[in-house]
Design an enzyme around this catalytic site. Structure first.
Site, PDB file in Angstrom:
ATOM      1  CB  THR A  85      -0.896   0.027   1.248  1.00 17.73           C
ATOM      2  OG1 THR A  85      -1.655  -1.186   1.295  1.00 17.73           O
ATOM      3  CG2 THR A  85      -1.845   1.214   1.203  1.00 17.73           C
ATOM      4  CE  LYS A 160      -5.161  -0.943   1.623  1.00 16.37           C
ATOM      5  NZ  LYS A 160      -5.147  -2.231   2.222  1.00 16.37           N
ATOM      6  CE  LYS A 235       1.511   2.295   4.110  1.00 15.48           C
ATOM      7  NZ  LYS A 235       2.138   1.047   3.736  1.00 15.48           N
TER       8      LYS A 235
END
Ligand code: NAD
Length: 289
Positions: A85, A160, A235
């Site tokens: 990611t 995402k 994050k």
């Protein structure tokens, strides 16, 4: 297929182990050395003969460093499949660099966590050329249960962070609503029974209920052991805000969720706790505190 696998941490090691059951996998990690996977001396060595090189790394800066090292070593026509990611900009920069080296790149971040990586039930959201996506589909089938092609380079990361921005916001909304319900004398089970079948329903309420003993089994029933740790949610929320800034998108709820998780992780006791531990956090607070 010959596969190079770089980044053998919590997620990468079980993903590589699943692939190694039916493919030749050579791994590399600067620290981790999991058993059962053949290890190379360097990232370039792991990548050299591979048809597909998978990276599963902590962030965009490290991805860029590793890409700069492996792309010149990879054979022409090979595919760099990044499952980390990272920020959309890094994903797109790495894809452009791959193209310049006669390679294809796919960004395919995952949802499903360590359990999904171990059980081969991850969901992949992928960006990049359709032919390369089709080539790596059999690998997605081994590591996961679903892969969605979201468009060109960077779109996997875009999907995402949009998904996780919704998740962060709905988890906070669900937790604060439980605390309001408590203070209004509404039983938590009644609250769940109504909301989970009414217009306030969401994955956070229905599948991952933050209230212990209510709804299906979730980290709340295990003293908020993650699950999906609050710092990982932070994050992803930060990545969403970096992307929003770069794209000039107004995302006030995402911004508020980022600030709350930042406070929870950096100033309170959120680090190492599941992201649904926002519920006890709100319980211990008062209006405006
Ligand atoms: P991790 O920290 O356990 O693993 C990362 C690995 O990369 C480490 O073993 C580290 O030594 C290695 N590494 C760092 N720099 C390297 C380099 N230059 N060359 C080779 N190896 C290097 O992290 P993780 O939990 O496995 O997560 C990996 C990625 O997956 C992250 O981008 C994370 O956001 C994402 N992700 C994690 C989860 C989760 O639940 N853990 C869920 C979804 C997505």
């Amino acid at each position: 297929m010959k596969i190079g696998f770089i980044g053998l941490g919590n997620m990468g090691a079980p993903m590589a182990a699943n692939l190694a059951k039916s493919h030749e996998v050579t791994g590399f990690d600067t620290v981790a050395a999991p058993e059962g996977i053949a290890l190379a001396q360097s990232a370039a060595d792991a990548a050299r003969d591979a048809d597909v090189v998978i990276t599963m790394l902590p962030n965009g800066d490290i991805l860029r460093q590793v890409a700069a090292e492996i792309h010149p070593a990879m054979k022409s026509g090979a595919i760099h499949l990044d499952c980390s990611t990272v920020d959309v900009e890094s994903a797109r920069a790495v894809a452009a660099q791959a193209q310049g080296n006669g390679l294809s790149a796919i960004d395919a971040p995952v949802s499903g966590g360590i359990g999904g990586a171990t059980n081969g039930t991850l969901t992949f959201m992928a960006g990049g050329p359709a032919d390369a996506f089709a080539t790596v589909q059999p690998l997605f089938d081994i590591m996961g249960q679903k892969a969605v092609h979201c468009g060109p380079a960077g779109n996997g990361q875009a999907a995402k962070i949009c998904n996780n921005m919704i998740l962060g916001v709905t988890m906070i909304a669900t937790c604060e609503a439980f605390v309001l319900a408590d203070k209004l004398g509404l039983d938590r089970q009644a609250m769940f029974d109504v909301v989970s079948t009414s217009s306030g329903y969401s994955w956070s309420m229905n599948a991952y209920c933050p209230a212990p003993g209510i709804g299906p089994q979730s980290p709340a029933d295990n003293d908020y052991q993650p699950g999906f740790a609050s710092e990982l949610m932070l994050k992803d929320l930060r990545l969403s805000q970096m992307a929003a800034e770069a794209a000039d998108a107004d995302t006030p709820m995402g911004q508020a969720a980022t600030a709350l998780y930042q406070q929870f992780v950096e100033e309170e006791d959120g680090k190492g706790r599941d992201f649904s531990a926002m519920l006890p956090r709100f319980e211990s607070r008062h209006r405006g505190s």
